[in-house]
Design an enzyme around this catalytic site. Structure first.
Site, mmCIF file in Angstrom:
data_model
loop_
_atom_site.group_PDB
_atom_site.id
_atom_site.type_symbol
_atom_site.label_atom_id
_atom_site.label_comp_id
_atom_site.label_asym_id
_atom_site.label_seq_id
_atom_site.Cartn_x
_atom_site.Cartn_y
_atom_site.Cartn_z
ATOM 1 N N TYR A 65 0.978 -1.230 0.346
ATOM 2 C CA TYR A 65 -0.463 -0.078 0.113
ATOM 3 C C TYR A 65 0.354 1.093 0.116
ATOM 4 O O TYR A 65 0.757 2.422 -0.055
ATOM 5 C CB TYR A 65 -0.623 -0.522 1.203
ATOM 6 C CG TYR A 65 -2.405 -0.552 0.834
ATOM 7 C CD1 TYR A 65 -2.695 -0.360 -0.674
ATOM 8 C CD2 TYR A 65 -2.320 -1.915 1.270
ATOM 9 C CE1 TYR A 65 -4.431 -0.993 -0.713
ATOM 10 C CE2 TYR A 65 -3.197 -2.776 1.130
ATOM 11 C CZ TYR A 65 -4.573 -2.444 0.402
ATOM 12 O OH TYR A 65 -5.368 -2.685 -0.647
ATOM 13 N N ARG A 68 2.287 1.682 -3.427
ATOM 14 C CA ARG A 68 0.672 2.810 -4.089
ATOM 15 C C ARG A 68 0.728 4.274 -3.695
ATOM 16 O O ARG A 68 0.142 4.608 -4.435
ATOM 17 C CB ARG A 68 -0.689 1.837 -3.853
ATOM 18 C CG ARG A 68 -0.413 0.808 -5.117
ATOM 19 C CD ARG A 68 -1.688 -0.397 -4.806
ATOM 20 N NE ARG A 68 -3.197 0.775 -5.187
ATOM 21 C CZ ARG A 68 -3.904 0.671 -4.398
ATOM 22 N NH1 ARG A 68 -4.178 -1.323 -3.797
ATOM 23 N NH2 ARG A 68 -4.724 0.820 -4.722
ATOM 24 N N GLN A 99 -15.226 3.962 -6.157
ATOM 25 C CA GLN A 99 -14.217 2.917 -5.832
ATOM 26 C C GLN A 99 -12.702 2.934 -5.428
ATOM 27 O O GLN A 99 -12.100 2.784 -4.973
ATOM 28 C CB GLN A 99 -13.920 1.802 -6.681
ATOM 29 C CG GLN A 99 -15.881 1.740 -6.803
ATOM 30 C CD GLN A 99 -16.281 0.366 -8.458
ATOM 31 O OE1 GLN A 99 -15.919 -0.505 -8.184
ATOM 32 N NE2 GLN A 99 -16.069 0.975 -9.795
ATOM 33 N N ASP A 102 -6.968 6.717 -4.175
ATOM 34 C CA ASP A 102 -6.288 7.720 -4.254
ATOM 35 C C ASP A 102 -6.222 9.130 -3.623
ATOM 36 O O ASP A 102 -5.585 9.702 -3.268
ATOM 37 C CB ASP A 102 -6.372 7.368 -5.717
ATOM 38 C CG ASP A 102 -6.736 7.561 -6.542
ATOM 39 O OD1 ASP A 102 -8.049 9.130 -6.374
ATOM 40 O OD2 ASP A 102 -7.193 7.058 -7.789
ATOM 41 N N HIS A 117 -14.912 2.585 -1.394
ATOM 42 C CA HIS A 117 -13.754 1.434 -0.509
ATOM 43 C C HIS A 117 -13.056 1.973 0.119
ATOM 44 O O HIS A 117 -11.638 1.431 0.555
ATOM 45 C CB HIS A 117 -13.203 1.343 -2.528
ATOM 46 C CG HIS A 117 -14.151 0.061 -3.440
ATOM 47 N ND1 HIS A 117 -13.186 -1.015 -4.350
ATOM 48 C CD2 HIS A 117 -15.529 -0.548 -2.541
ATOM 49 C CE1 HIS A 117 -14.594 -1.349 -5.005
ATOM 50 N NE2 HIS A 117 -15.564 -1.204 -3.616
ATOM 51 N N CYS A 145 -2.259 3.021 16.544
ATOM 52 C CA CYS A 145 -3.068 3.282 16.396
ATOM 53 C C CYS A 145 -3.234 5.276 17.428
ATOM 54 O O CYS A 145 -1.856 4.750 18.467
ATOM 55 C CB CYS A 145 -3.962 2.549 17.064
ATOM 56 S SG CYS A 145 -6.027 4.183 17.900
HETATM 57 P P1 OAD Z 1 -10.535 -1.407 -13.450
HETATM 58 O O1 OAD Z 1 -9.650 -2.010 -13.300
HETATM 59 O O2 OAD Z 1 -11.520 -3.532 -12.619
HETATM 60 O O3 OAD Z 1 -12.046 -1.772 -13.966
HETATM 61 C C1 OAD Z 1 -10.939 -0.121 -14.770
HETATM 62 C C2 OAD Z 1 -11.575 0.149 -16.402
HETATM 63 O O4 OAD Z 1 -11.129 1.467 -16.697
HETATM 64 C C3 OAD Z 1 -11.571 -0.706 -17.274
HETATM 65 O O5 OAD Z 1 -12.923 -1.223 -17.817
HETATM 66 C C4 OAD Z 1 -10.478 0.356 -18.529
HETATM 67 O O6 OAD Z 1 -11.613 -0.304 -19.904
HETATM 68 C C5 OAD Z 1 -11.414 1.814 -17.906
HETATM 69 N N1 OAD Z 1 -9.728 2.781 -18.685
HETATM 70 C C6 OAD Z 1 -9.461 2.435 -18.048
HETATM 71 N N2 OAD Z 1 -8.742 3.683 -18.853
HETATM 72 C C7 OAD Z 1 -9.615 4.352 -18.797
HETATM 73 C C8 OAD Z 1 -9.759 6.096 -19.124
HETATM 74 N N3 OAD Z 1 -8.483 6.932 -19.735
HETATM 75 N N4 OAD Z 1 -10.895 6.553 -19.609
HETATM 76 C C9 OAD Z 1 -11.837 5.365 -19.046
HETATM 77 N N5 OAD Z 1 -12.163 4.441 -18.515
HETATM 78 C C10 OAD Z 1 -11.091 4.328 -18.338
HETATM 79 O O7 OAD Z 1 -11.165 -1.085 -12.010
HETATM 80 P P2 OAD Z 1 -12.695 -1.020 -11.311
HETATM 81 O O8 OAD Z 1 -13.258 -1.132 -12.322
HETATM 82 O O9 OAD Z 1 -12.479 0.552 -10.471
HETATM 83 O O10 OAD Z 1 -10.787 -2.666 -5.295
HETATM 84 O O11 OAD Z 1 -12.261 -2.014 -9.844
HETATM 85 C C11 OAD Z 1 -13.352 -1.646 -8.630
HETATM 86 C C12 OAD Z 1 -12.581 -2.713 -8.239
HETATM 87 O O12 OAD Z 1 -11.461 -3.174 -8.403
HETATM 88 C C13 OAD Z 1 -11.290 -1.414 -7.436
HETATM 89 O O13 OAD Z 1 -11.944 -0.085 -6.233
HETATM 90 C C14 OAD Z 1 -10.404 -2.747 -5.982
HETATM 91 C C15 OAD Z 1 -10.204 -3.692 -7.531
HETATM 92 O O14 OAD Z 1 -9.906 -4.510 -6.916
HETATM 93 C C16 OAD Z 1 -10.276 -2.912 -3.689
HETATM 94 O O15 OAD Z 1 -9.022 -2.572 -4.465
HETATM 95 C C17 OAD Z 1 -11.245 -2.651 -2.393
#
Ligand code: OAD
Length: 246
Positions: A65, A68, A99, A102, A117, A145
């Site tokens: 983390y 990141r 979600q 950052d 998240h 803590c």
């Molecule tokens: P994903 O990595 O699953 O999906 C990212 C999406 O963004 C994909 O559908 C890409 O096509 C799209 N994408 C990439 N670059 C882009 C851009 N410049 N403009 C528009 N779209 C773009 O990410 P999330 O759906 O956010 O959870 O993932 C959900 C959760 O899965 C995260 O919050 C995380 C992960 O496990 C935790 O860590 C708790």
């Protein structure tokens, strides 16, 4: 809703929700989770983003983390974050549901924001659940803590963990009376954005998704805008504003 009707729909609306995922921060240099360069290609979620992983090796989890956090610290909000912050100023009722952990939405100026998240800049005590900010990176040691001195963990919803019930309830309440939902940069592979969008649509909302490609949202929403969020959102917003002043 036809594609050409989207700007007018956003120009007329008063209650709008935006749901974002990692794609919105991709143009800021923050890696997404899925896809070719995605974090889950190179790291195993079960070794890093689960309660069991933290119980087994908290230092490893904190190191990951903190790595990141270093990337997020160097990143700047992009035009998608800035457009969403401008939307908040425009609409009498607005909620951003993200979600993303950052903190880039906050840095872009968003205030009405539900971080479902969690947030990578916060830690939570493993014993008393007290939450506190951890702005420094790199960390010199695992955060403890400030109240009870127990080991703290990242304030992130990990795999196998539940969402914050009160936060989710307030999000669902807002979505029950929203007119439009804009979903941007999420694959929907973690299905909450799909559920939330469906919930709003069942209550009468229209929904639009913005993504480079088809996602789990595509069959759900009324219309899809394809392209980079950093291009599509400002472009849409310019059209909305010219409709609003016409
Ligand atoms: P994903 O990595 O699953 O999906 C990212 C999406 O963004 C994909 O559908 C890409 O096509 C799209 N994408 C990439 N670059 C882009 C851009 N410049 N403009 C528009 N779209 C773009 O990410 P999330 O759906 O956010 O959870 O993932 C959900 C959760 O899965 C995260 O919050 C995380 C992960 O496990 C935790 O860590 C708790």
């Amino acid at each position: 809703m036809k594609l050409e009707d989207i700007p007018q729909a956003f120009a007329r609306a008063r209650r709008v929700a935006v749901i974002t995922g990692a794609g919105v921060s991709a143009e800021s240099g923050v890696p997404t989770f899925r896809g070719e360069e995605g974090l889950w290609r190179n790291f195993r979620a079960e070794e890093l983003a689960t309660p069991a992983a933290f119980a087994r090796d908290p230092q490893l989890v904190w190191d990951w983390y903190d790595w990141r956090r270093g990337i997020c610290a160097k990143a700047e909000p992009n035009s998608a974050h800035l457009t969403i912050a401008a939307m908040e100023q425009h609409y009498p009722e607005f909620l951003l549901i993200t979600q993303n952990v950052d903190g880039l939405h906050n840095r872009a100026g968003s205030k009405k924001i539900a971080e479902i998240h969690g947030n990578i800049w916060k830690a939570r005590c493993t014993k008393c659940s007290s939450k506190f900010e951890i702005p420094e990176t790199p960390l010199t040691e695992m955060p403890r803590c400030p109240d009870c001195k127990s080991l703290a963990r990242p304030h992130i919803v990990w795999f196998g963990e539940s969402y914050d019930v009160d936060l989710l309830e307030s999000v669902l309440q807002f979505l029950s009376r929203t007119e439009l939902v804009l979903v941007a940069g999420t694959s929907g592979m973690v299905p909450m954005p799909v559920y939330l969008t469906q919930h709003a649509m069942q209550a009468g909302a229209h929904a639009v998704d913005v993504n480079l490609e088809d996602s789990q949202l595509t069959p759900v929403v009324d219309a899809s805008l394809r392209g980079k969020a950093g291009d599509v959102l400002p472009d849409l917003w310019r059209k909305v504003q010219s409709q609003a002043t016409a």
